[in-house]
Write a protein that holds these residues in place. Structure first.
Motif, PDB file in Angstrom:
ATOM      1  N   SER A   1      -2.755  19.119 -15.944  1.00 45.11           N
ATOM      2  CA  SER A   1      -3.734  18.566 -17.221  1.00 45.11           C
ATOM      3  C   SER A   1      -3.154  16.409 -18.022  1.00 45.11           C
ATOM      4  CB  SER A   1      -3.622  18.958 -18.446  1.00 45.11           C
ATOM      5  OG  SER A   1      -4.079  19.307 -19.159  1.00 45.11           O
ATOM      6  N   LYS A   2      -2.285  16.994 -18.300  1.00 41.25           N
ATOM      7  CA  LYS A   2      -1.649  14.956 -18.657  1.00 41.25           C
ATOM      8  C   LYS A   2      -1.972  14.370 -17.082  1.00 41.25           C
ATOM      9  CE  LYS A   2       2.772  14.127 -19.159  1.00 41.25           C
ATOM     10  NZ  LYS A   2       3.739  14.305 -20.579  1.00 41.25           N
ATOM     11  N   MET A   3      -1.874  13.545 -16.762  1.00 35.93           N
ATOM     12  CA  MET A   3      -1.497  12.902 -16.022  1.00 35.93           C
ATOM     13  C   MET A   3       0.078  12.764 -15.629  1.00 35.93           C
ATOM     14  SD  MET A   3      -2.407  11.970 -12.583  1.00 35.93           S
ATOM     15  CE  MET A   3      -4.368  12.426 -13.146  1.00 35.93           C
ATOM     16  N   LEU A   4       0.581  13.602 -14.546  1.00 26.72           N
ATOM     17  CA  LEU A   4       1.688  13.963 -14.554  1.00 26.72           C
ATOM     18  C   LEU A   4       2.358  12.060 -14.094  1.00 26.72           C
ATOM     19  CD1 LEU A   4       2.653  17.025 -13.555  1.00 26.72           C
ATOM     20  CD2 LEU A   4       2.369  15.862 -16.027  1.00 26.72           C
ATOM     21  N   PHE A   5       1.148  11.269 -13.124  1.00 26.13           N
ATOM     22  CA  PHE A   5       1.809  10.438 -12.573  1.00 26.13           C
ATOM     23  C   PHE A   5       1.567   9.052 -13.742  1.00 26.13           C
ATOM     24  CE2 PHE A   5       1.502  13.669  -9.438  1.00 26.13           C
ATOM     25  CZ  PHE A   5       3.155  13.597  -9.428  1.00 26.13           C
ATOM     26  N   LYS A   6       1.707   7.903 -13.629  1.00 27.85           N
ATOM     27  CA  LYS A   6       0.957   6.677 -14.170  1.00 27.85           C
ATOM     28  C   LYS A   6      -0.468   5.981 -13.577  1.00 27.85           C
ATOM     29  CE  LYS A   6       3.826   3.261 -11.214  1.00 27.85           C
ATOM     30  NZ  LYS A   6       4.662   2.277 -10.997  1.00 27.85           N
ATOM     31  N   ASN A   7      -0.613   6.196 -11.921  1.00 26.30           N
ATOM     32  CA  ASN A   7      -1.431   5.733 -11.802  1.00 26.30           C
ATOM     33  C   ASN A   7      -2.096   6.607 -10.474  1.00 26.30           C
ATOM     34  OD1 ASN A   7      -2.059   3.398 -13.132  1.00 26.30           O
ATOM     35  ND2 ASN A   7      -0.954   1.944 -11.356  1.00 26.30           N
ATOM     36  N   LEU A   8      -3.649   6.767 -10.652  1.00 31.11           N
ATOM     37  CA  LEU A   8      -4.588   6.847  -9.713  1.00 31.11           C
ATOM     38  C   LEU A   8      -4.317   6.175  -8.866  1.00 31.11           C
ATOM     39  CD1 LEU A   8      -6.310   9.795 -11.523  1.00 31.11           C
ATOM     40  CD2 LEU A   8      -5.511  10.295  -9.835  1.00 31.11           C
ATOM     41  N   THR A   9      -4.528   5.794  -7.844  1.00 32.03           N
ATOM     42  CA  THR A   9      -4.994   4.859  -6.789  1.00 32.03           C
ATOM     43  C   THR A   9      -5.681   5.467  -5.863  1.00 32.03           C
ATOM     44  OG1 THR A   9      -2.667   4.290  -6.382  1.00 32.03           O
ATOM     45  CG2 THR A   9      -3.665   2.775  -8.235  1.00 32.03           C
ATOM     46  N   THR A  10      -5.411   6.775  -5.314  1.00 31.88           N
ATOM     47  CA  THR A  10      -5.829   6.408  -4.147  1.00 31.88           C
ATOM     48  C   THR A  10      -7.053   7.625  -4.072  1.00 31.88           C
ATOM     49  OG1 THR A  10      -3.958   8.991  -4.759  1.00 31.88           O
ATOM     50  CG2 THR A  10      -3.095   7.148  -2.940  1.00 31.88           C
ATOM     51  N   PHE A  11      -7.948   7.972  -3.072  1.00 32.97           N
ATOM     52  CA  PHE A  11      -9.414   8.356  -3.371  1.00 32.97           C
ATOM     53  C   PHE A  11      -8.283  10.046  -2.417  1.00 32.97           C
ATOM     54  CE2 PHE A  11      -9.745   3.872  -2.403  1.00 32.97           C
ATOM     55  CZ  PHE A  11     -10.611   3.778  -3.144  1.00 32.97           C
ATOM     56  N   PHE A  12      -9.626  10.767  -2.990  1.00 33.14           N
ATOM     57  CA  PHE A  12      -9.227  12.301  -2.579  1.00 33.14           C
ATOM     58  C   PHE A  12     -10.435  12.746  -1.564  1.00 33.14           C
ATOM     59  CE2 PHE A  12      -7.049  11.887  -6.290  1.00 33.14           C
ATOM     60  CZ  PHE A  12      -5.919  12.170  -5.964  1.00 33.14           C
TER      61      PHE A  12
ATOM     62  N   LEU B   1       0.456  -1.020  -0.066  1.00 26.36           N
ATOM     63  CA  LEU B   1       0.017  -0.116   0.409  1.00 26.36           C
ATOM     64  C   LEU B   1       0.796   1.448  -0.003  1.00 26.36           C
ATOM     65  CD1 LEU B   1      -2.934  -0.964   2.677  1.00 26.36           C
ATOM     66  CD2 LEU B   1      -2.966  -0.412   0.264  1.00 26.36           C
ATOM     67  N   SER B   2       0.339   2.379  -0.887  1.00 25.28           N
ATOM     68  CA  SER B   2       0.940   3.700  -0.935  1.00 25.28           C
ATOM     69  C   SER B   2       0.647   4.402   0.730  1.00 25.28           C
ATOM     70  CB  SER B   2       0.260   4.469  -1.991  1.00 25.28           C
ATOM     71  OG  SER B   2       0.538   4.520  -2.738  1.00 25.28           O
ATOM     72  N   ARG B   3       1.586   5.410   1.322  1.00 27.66           N
ATOM     73  CA  ARG B   3       1.545   5.883   2.031  1.00 27.66           C
ATOM     74  C   ARG B   3       0.979   7.195   1.605  1.00 27.66           C
ATOM     75  NH1 ARG B   3       5.418   2.873   2.964  1.00 27.66           N
ATOM     76  NH2 ARG B   3       7.046   3.575   0.619  1.00 27.66           N
ATOM     77  N   THR B   4       0.146   7.807   2.700  1.00 26.01           N
ATOM     78  CA  THR B   4      -0.522   9.036   1.978  1.00 26.01           C
ATOM     79  C   THR B   4      -0.434  10.034   3.198  1.00 26.01           C
ATOM     80  OG1 THR B   4      -2.916   8.212   2.291  1.00 26.01           O
ATOM     81  CG2 THR B   4      -2.062   7.454   0.445  1.00 26.01           C
ATOM     82  N   THR B   5      -0.929  11.287   2.732  1.00 29.18           N
ATOM     83  CA  THR B   5      -1.091  12.494   3.558  1.00 29.18           C
ATOM     84  C   THR B   5      -1.899  12.984   3.207  1.00 29.18           C
ATOM     85  OG1 THR B   5       0.959  11.948   4.951  1.00 29.18           O
ATOM     86  CG2 THR B   5      -0.874  14.135   4.857  1.00 29.18           C
ATOM     87  N   HIS B   6      -3.955  13.167   3.621  1.00 30.12           N
ATOM     88  CA  HIS B   6      -4.018  13.953   3.160  1.00 30.12           C
ATOM     89  C   HIS B   6      -4.101  15.187   3.890  1.00 30.12           C
ATOM     90  CE1 HIS B   6      -5.950  10.493   0.902  1.00 30.12           C
ATOM     91  NE2 HIS B   6      -6.705  11.112  -0.038  1.00 30.12           N
TER      92      HIS B   6
ATOM     93  N   TYR C   1      -0.102  13.953  -0.837  1.00 27.32           N
ATOM     94  CA  TYR C   1       1.370  13.381  -1.057  1.00 27.32           C
ATOM     95  C   TYR C   1       1.396  11.819  -0.881  1.00 27.32           C
ATOM     96  CZ  TYR C   1       6.187  12.540   0.233  1.00 27.32           C
ATOM     97  OH  TYR C   1       7.134  11.483   0.000  1.00 27.32           O
ATOM     98  N   VAL C   2       1.514  10.815  -1.723  1.00 26.83           N
ATOM     99  CA  VAL C   2       1.944  10.229  -1.486  1.00 26.83           C
ATOM    100  C   VAL C   2       3.088   9.256  -2.526  1.00 26.83           C
ATOM    101  CG1 VAL C   2       0.976   7.684  -3.242  1.00 26.83           C
ATOM    102  CG2 VAL C   2      -0.516   9.670  -3.133  1.00 26.83           C
ATOM    103  N   ASN C   3       3.202   8.715  -1.630  1.00 24.00           N
ATOM    104  CA  ASN C   3       4.513   7.966  -2.021  1.00 24.00           C
ATOM    105  C   ASN C   3       4.719   6.108  -1.243  1.00 24.00           C
ATOM    106  OD1 ASN C   3       7.082   6.533   0.002  1.00 24.00           O
ATOM    107  ND2 ASN C   3       7.812   8.521  -0.677  1.00 24.00           N
TER     108      ASN C   3
ATOM    109  N   VAL D   1       6.912   8.972  -5.657  1.00 20.57           N
ATOM    110  CA  VAL D   1       6.422  10.180  -5.504  1.00 20.57           C
ATOM    111  C   VAL D   1       4.851  10.300  -6.226  1.00 20.57           C
ATOM    112  CG1 VAL D   1       6.964  13.010  -4.659  1.00 20.57           C
ATOM    113  CG2 VAL D   1       8.108  10.725  -3.594  1.00 20.57           C
ATOM    114  N   ARG D   2       4.281  10.762  -5.304  1.00 17.59           N
ATOM    115  CA  ARG D   2       3.288  11.395  -6.538  1.00 17.59           C
ATOM    116  C   ARG D   2       2.278  12.965  -5.849  1.00 17.59           C
ATOM    117  NH1 ARG D   2       0.155   6.095  -7.425  1.00 17.59           N
ATOM    118  NH2 ARG D   2       2.012   5.117  -8.262  1.00 17.59           N
ATOM    119  N   LEU D   3       2.481  13.524  -6.103  1.00 21.28           N
ATOM    120  CA  LEU D   3       2.342  15.373  -5.305  1.00 21.28           C
ATOM    121  C   LEU D   3       0.240  15.409  -6.597  1.00 21.28           C
ATOM    122  CD1 LEU D   3       2.338  17.199  -3.240  1.00 21.28           C
ATOM    123  CD2 LEU D   3       4.183  18.662  -4.958  1.00 21.28           C
ATOM    124  N   PHE D   4      -0.169  15.524  -5.543  1.00 18.53           N
ATOM    125  CA  PHE D   4      -1.314  15.889  -6.314  1.00 18.53           C
ATOM    126  C   PHE D   4      -2.277  17.354  -5.110  1.00 18.53           C
ATOM    127  CE2 PHE D   4      -2.131  11.440  -7.152  1.00 18.53           C
ATOM    128  CZ  PHE D   4      -1.578  11.195  -8.292  1.00 18.53           C
TER     129      PHE D   4
END
Lengths: 182, 449
Positions: free
Chosen positions: A171-182, A104-109, A133-135, A141-144
């Motif tokens: 615009s373009k998703m800068l990361f390979k996946n969107l696996t986290t909830f917002f 699982l990713s580490r996330t901080t909302h 922040y997703v790690n 690292v992904r930053l949304f």
């Protein structure tokens, strides 16, 4: 999260007097549940009729600002769904065989700039800004960052999430996946 | 191992071994841009994106940025989105309607067919001697095929039809509505774009015919995605009619189709959208209409495939096109178009759109696991130690695939393998090697014998 000393969500609602404090507390609680991977409890906060929507973001000339986000109910979107498929996504993550979230990713909302736009006895419309922040694994690292418009439904002493619109500053998703909830 | 010294030795489809450097080496990547992408017809979009004269949208022809336009007469142009003066993209909006594009740097202005129509200081700065006819935008050759739009900047490339060979029918069939009507699709507005940390070929070869990677998709199968009422991601899993799984390849072009060849012609419809009776009724009618329209070829369910090198399509109710845009050996942009049948009722379009958005792209419950795994495969391609061993493509190697399949309508140029096999990947890399070296490869020699 069970490791000794790790934070654990214990209180669904804090002692809050004003509506704004109660709304902020709800949004923080919800974020905590996601960050602590208590996904089933997060699902419990979603109204059965929730609409969860993240449009695509496009680049248009200045005279067409209304076209920047793809249209609801017509166009493509990153997310456009209700509770049954959000539940499926969570079941997918929980099986240990969804490689995009295994481990699982580490996330901080983080949510900020919370503002109540309108409120009736039944529903409260809230705008805020978010930073997610997703790690994951070694070095991913992904930053949304973006804006959110939520509609909360009054439910007993608390709220349920009735609608969530997520406007990502990408615009373009800068990361390979969107696996986290917002 | 450098490419020049190794010649074609990086790929040996006779033994099923492929050197890992083809996924990670910058010099090989640079040659691919010239010899593979520079000489192929590339998908750039669909006519439904530019319904009106003057409409345009931005796209990619491989790594090259293009603007696709429909001019005042309705013709389609594909223009390199680069100002011939200083190289700026002259169009910076994803889509719109315009008669001309003006470069934001010095104001050179081009018509939507690419002609240089205006140059500031034309008389006092250039003495009126600038030959505008020589400084138009670089124009691609364009092919329009049942709604799809293709381009190549190579004047020496064969015609689009020759490039497709016997793949032509299967591309045409993909562009049909579920009822077998030609040019039956429309694009859902909004192209899904994301970036994966992998070589472009991992995605392309996967679509060519990787039929045994259910390990990848175990989680979505467990949860269920299609509206069949079963735990499955494909609608056809609800169809209990007997079929043989075929890897159909067209070695002359490197193209491939994955298909279910049903044993019996004219099979009955079995509910595949059971969760929504209205949608199911549409697909029932379409099933029989298709059988009438396309004749004996209706026995084959076109599940998806690849038009070499980087056009990937998913068919069989998952109607979408993926174009892999190569940015670097280990970096690929994914552009994804999703389609619905243009003549279907709105409820069908809505249900398919939702299914596709949950299936495909970076938020897709199926493709997330693909993107994750291809990113991991890149680690193995970049490992110096792992490079001592080639990658293994030996599944069902050796004499298993057949020319002259019993159903001749599959195509005279088809080499077909049945069942789970890495045959289609071997053909893909055979064609890749042929383009990179100019040397005819094993399967082409076999076809000539």
């Amino acid at each position: 999260m069970t490791a000794q000393g790790a934070p654990t969500v214990t209180t669904p609602t804090a002692i809050a007097s004003t509506l704004k404090e109660r709304v902020e507390d709800f949004l923080s609680y919800e974020a905590e549940l996601l960050d602590e991977r208590q996904f089933d409890r997060w699902l419990d906060l979603l109204d059965d009729d929730i609409h969860y929507w993240m449009p695509l973001v496009r680049n248009f000339e200045h005279s067409r600002p209304q076209d920047e986000y793809s249209r609801q109910d017509r166009d493509a979107a990153w997310f456009d769904e209700g509770k049954p498929t959000l539940t499926q996504r969570i079941k997918q993550i929980q099986g240990g065989d969804h490689w995009a979230e295994e481990p699982l990713s580490r996330t901080t909302h983080m949510t900020s700039n919370v503002r109540i736009v309108s409120a009736t006895e039944d529903e409260i419309a809230v705008k805020c800004r978010f930073l997610l922040y997703v790690n994951r694994r070694e070095d991913e690292v992904r930053l949304f960052i973006g804006k959110r418009a939520d509609v909360l439904r009054v439910h007993g002493d608390g709220f349920l999430l009735r609608k969530r619109s997520i406007f990502l500053d990408q615009s373009k998703m800068l990361f390979k996946n969107l696996t986290t909830f917002f | 191992m450098g490419y020049d010294s190794a010649g074609g030795g990086l790929i040996d489809t006779r033994t099923g071994m492929i050197d890992r450097t083809i996924f990670s080496d910058q010099a090989i990547f640079d040659r691919e841009m010239d010899l593979v992408f520079g000489k192929s017809w590339l998908f750039v979009g669909h006519e439904s994106q530019i319904p009106n004269n003057g409409d345009y949208f931005l796209s990619q022809a491989g790594r090259e940025p293009v603007v696709v336009t429909r001019d005042a007469g309705g013709d389609v142009s594909v223009l390199l989105n680069i100002c011939t003066h200083r190289g700026m993209p002259v169009c910076r909006y994803d889509k719109g309607n315009a008669k001309r594009f003006t470069c934001p740097y010095h104001g050179w202005t081009f018509s939507n067919t690419g002609e240089l129509s205006g140059v500031p200081l034309n008389s006092e700065g250039y003495g009126g001697k600038l030959d505008r006819s020589k400084w138009g935008m670089i124009k691609a050759r364009v092919a329009r095929y049942y709604g799809s739009i293709w381009a190549t900047f190579d004047e020496a490339a064969p015609s689009f039809e020759d490039f497709l060979g016997d793949m032509a029918w299967w591309l045409r069939e993909f562009m049909m509505g579920p009822d077998g009507e030609d040019d039956g699709l429309e694009v859902i507005d909004g192209i899904l774009k994301n970036e994966i940390p992998s070589n472009w070929k991992f995605g392309a070869e996967n679509a060519a015919g990787d039929l045994y990677h259910d390990v990848s998709h175990k989680s979505v199968q467990r949860v269920g995605l299609a509206l069949t009422g079963l735990r499955t991601r494909h609608t056809w899993d609800a169809d209990k009619a007997k079929f043989r799984m075929l890897n159909i390849t067209f070695p002359a072009g490197g193209h491939a189709v994955r298909g279910n060849l049903y044993d019996v012609a004219g099979r009955d419809y079995q509910s595949q959208w059971g969760a929504n009776p209205e949608v199911d009724a549409y697909f029932r009618d379409a099933h029989f209409a298709r059988q009438k329209r396309i004749g004996e070829r209706e026995r084959l369910l076109n599940r998806g495939g690849v038009v070499f090198p980087n056009f990937i399509y998913n068919a069989a109710n998952r109607t979408s096109v993926t174009s892999y845009v190569p940015r670097a050996p280990g970096r690929t942009e994914i552009w994804k178009w999703i389609f619905v049948p243009k003549n279907a009722p709105q409820v069908v379009k809505d249900v398919m759109r939702h299914y596709l958005l949950r299936y495909t792209g970076p938020a897709g419950m199926v493709e997330q696991d693909d993107f994750e795994n291809w990113g991991s495969a890149q680690i193995g391609a970049e490992s110096h130690l792992a490079r001592r061993l080639p990658m293994n493509y030996q599944l069902r190697l050796g004499g298993h695939a057949q020319w002259a399949w019993p159903e001749p309508w599959i195509g005279a140029g088809a080499l077909v393998d049945e069942g789970v096999s890495e045959h289609a990947q071997r053909i893909f890399y055979d064609r890749w090697t042929e383009m990179m070296t100019g040397q005819p490869q094993a399967f082409r020699r076999e076809a000539a014998e």
